[in-house]
Design a protein around this motif. Sequence first.
Motif, PDB file in Angstrom:
ATOM      1  N   ARG A   5      35.945   3.221   4.268  1.00 16.65           N
ATOM      2  CA  ARG A   5      34.479   3.055   4.390  1.00 16.65           C
ATOM      3  C   ARG A   5      34.074   3.651   3.105  1.00 16.65           C
ATOM      4  O   ARG A   5      34.584   4.606   2.365  1.00 16.65           O
ATOM      5  CB  ARG A   5      33.715   3.564   5.762  1.00 16.65           C
ATOM      6  N   ALA A   7      30.582   5.683   2.109  1.00 11.52           N
ATOM      7  CA  ALA A   7      29.588   6.317   3.220  1.00 11.52           C
ATOM      8  C   ALA A   7      28.396   6.755   2.127  1.00 11.52           C
ATOM      9  O   ALA A   7      28.129   7.941   2.236  1.00 11.52           O
ATOM     10  CB  ALA A   7      29.876   7.077   4.093  1.00 11.52           C
ATOM     11  N   PRO A   8      27.374   6.198   1.465  1.00 11.60           N
ATOM     12  CA  PRO A   8      26.755   6.962   0.349  1.00 11.60           C
ATOM     13  C   PRO A   8      25.450   7.561   1.076  1.00 11.60           C
ATOM     14  O   PRO A   8      25.027   6.800   2.294  1.00 11.60           O
ATOM     15  CB  PRO A   8      26.433   5.701  -0.408  1.00 11.60           C
ATOM     16  N   SER A   9      24.872   8.512   0.797  1.00 13.73           N
ATOM     17  CA  SER A   9      23.662   8.961   1.055  1.00 13.73           C
ATOM     18  C   SER A   9      22.453   8.203   0.284  1.00 13.73           C
ATOM     19  O   SER A   9      22.609   8.325  -0.959  1.00 13.73           O
ATOM     20  CB  SER A   9      23.491  10.504   1.003  1.00 13.73           C
ATOM     21  N   GLU A  41      24.255   6.760   5.040  1.00 12.86           N
ATOM     22  CA  GLU A  41      24.240   8.064   5.403  1.00 12.86           C
ATOM     23  C   GLU A  41      22.682   8.705   5.432  1.00 12.86           C
ATOM     24  O   GLU A  41      22.485   9.241   4.271  1.00 12.86           O
ATOM     25  CB  GLU A  41      25.351   9.148   5.181  1.00 12.86           C
ATOM     26  N   TYR A 184      25.136  16.676   9.336  1.00 14.88           N
ATOM     27  CA  TYR A 184      25.973  15.892   8.536  1.00 14.88           C
ATOM     28  C   TYR A 184      27.446  15.745   8.750  1.00 14.88           C
ATOM     29  O   TYR A 184      27.599  14.803   9.254  1.00 14.88           O
ATOM     30  CB  TYR A 184      25.914  16.338   6.897  1.00 14.88           C
ATOM     31  N   VAL A 188      29.205  12.209  10.540  1.00 14.48           N
ATOM     32  CA  VAL A 188      30.496  11.733   9.761  1.00 14.48           C
ATOM     33  C   VAL A 188      31.506  11.456  10.686  1.00 14.48           C
ATOM     34  O   VAL A 188      32.387  10.387  10.679  1.00 14.48           O
ATOM     35  CB  VAL A 188      30.684  12.641   8.586  1.00 14.48           C
ATOM     36  N   ARG A 202      36.873   9.610  -0.441  1.00 18.75           N
ATOM     37  CA  ARG A 202      35.817  10.299  -0.874  1.00 18.75           C
ATOM     38  C   ARG A 202      35.852  11.275  -1.968  1.00 18.75           C
ATOM     39  O   ARG A 202      37.006  11.457  -2.305  1.00 18.75           O
ATOM     40  CB  ARG A 202      34.998  10.451   0.206  1.00 18.75           C
ATOM     41  N   HIS A 206      33.550  16.646  -1.066  1.00 17.73           N
ATOM     42  CA  HIS A 206      33.740  16.789   0.429  1.00 17.73           C
ATOM     43  C   HIS A 206      34.852  17.703   0.852  1.00 17.73           C
ATOM     44  O   HIS A 206      35.061  17.622   1.898  1.00 17.73           O
ATOM     45  CB  HIS A 206      33.471  15.395   1.062  1.00 17.73           C
TER      46      HIS A 206
HETATM   47  N1  GLU Z   1      27.291  10.734   2.525  1.00 27.01           N
HETATM   48  C1  GLU Z   1      28.368  11.334   1.582  1.00 27.01           C
HETATM   49  C2  GLU Z   1      27.802  11.246   0.245  1.00 27.01           C
HETATM   50  O1  GLU Z   1      27.045  10.373  -0.299  1.00 27.01           O
HETATM   51  C3  GLU Z   1      29.440  10.854   1.568  1.00 27.01           C
HETATM   52  C4  GLU Z   1      30.197  11.265   3.013  1.00 27.01           C
HETATM   53  C5  GLU Z   1      31.699  11.139   3.215  1.00 27.01           C
HETATM   54  O2  GLU Z   1      31.908  10.106   2.304  1.00 27.01           O
HETATM   55  O3  GLU Z   1      32.205  11.255   4.345  1.00 27.01           O
HETATM   56  O4  GLU Z   1      28.232  12.119  -0.469  1.00 27.01           O
END
Ligand code: GLU
Length: 463
Positions: A5, A7-9, A41, A184, A188, A202, A206
């Motif tokens: 996946r 998963a951008p904010s 996200e 957050y 996730v 990612r 993180h």
């Molecule tokens: N939402 C997070 C971000 O944009 C990414 C989280 C993830 O990939 O677990 O940095």
Amino acid sequence: MIRTRFAPSPTGFLHIGGARTALFAWAYARRHGGQFILRIEDTDVARSTPEAVQAILDGMAWLGLEYDEGPYYQMQRMDRYKEVIRQMLAAGSAYPCYTSADELEAMREAQRSRNEKPRYDGCWRPETGKRLPAPPAGVLPAVRFRNPAEGVVAWHDLVKGPITIANAELDDFVIARGDGTPTYNFCVVVDDWDMKISHVIRGDDHVNNTPRQINLFKALGAPLPEYGHLSMILGDDGQKLSKRHGAVSVMQYQEEGYLPEAVLNYLARLGWSHGDAETFSMGEFCSWFDLDHITASAAQFNTEKLNWLNAHYLKQADDSRLATETLRRLAGQGVDGSGCADLPRVMALYKGRVANLNELADAAHPFIVAVHPSPELLAQHLSDPVRAALRTLLAKLLDANWEAPALSQAIKETLLQHGIKMPQLAIPLRVVLLAQPQSPAIDAVLEVLGREAVCGRINSVLV
Ligand code: GLU
């Protein structure tokens, strides 16, 4: 089944680093015949905007990173998060914590003054035989995860190798705030679990969240995904990539005239390699991509290399596709080029000579509308002998067979008649026709411009 996946904010544009993360997660799924999921996200309500969501979708679409599922939006999954929080409270893997923000601050202050790492002191954590304080009246408790007190969290990171963190380093983090909103790290995990993500690929910003997330997975009895943390991207100067370095938003590259295949090829080589391969299609990339050939060290941006790739792909690009792009860019400048039937031929003439689509549109401009060379430029290039030669040429062009060889012949005869050399005629001719002294082969330019434009423009400087 491999499921990855992105998963951008949605708190800004799609960053070039985010695009690389998406590309690698996408390619990994494609390589293994798996699925790629897009998850937005958006729980940080204060910083998330619909414009940023759109920018992410636009950037992904422009790059052609197609997702098989989603976009899922975390804000639409609140009920599910709350359900899991209730289950964890019931199972004792989470507990209510009534420590107020002020108390937490005082706790941290005291810890700092003792040179200790600031952390939650566990005062509301239930333990056998421990008496908890009486809950203060009228306070909505946060919910904290009961992190294992002992042992370690260890995983084999697919990029960074083995990583081990002592549980003693991790405090009981908040999974839901007093107002019930989940945090957050918690969302996730519930998402990666529900969406059956097999590989979390990612950015390594993180990596500190991963031990907490793994502990949550274990507490939920959920199967653990594999993790691979990509190193960050540094700017040309070795500093963290930021706006200072120019374009960092994917759509800004589009605006600046880059082709998506050039950006993709470039991003693919940022921290990953396949032997000496520098230029390759996304089909090739997907068939080669693996996590073993990702460098763990930071990748450095190299604008020159990106520009080189862009020129490479421009040369290969289909002329009618480039014409469509050019029309779009000219329309943005208020120039309607739709009447120019020969635009693909103009593209063929120029695509090997320009660095980007904006330069290509600039080059096409004089083929669409009459140019007006400045009086200074004309004065500089049009001496009396040159005018005389242009007059001879004009007479020949009026009834020449309009094909490059015949046009070339007309030029050569003019040179002979006036006893001058090619540049002495070709350069002024370019100035008159295109308002600039350089161009591709002059006979090809004449051919594509057409008799009417060529003769009309020459005539206009002779009268
Ligand atoms: N939402 C997070 C971000 O944009 C990414 C989280 C993830 O990939 O677990 O940095």
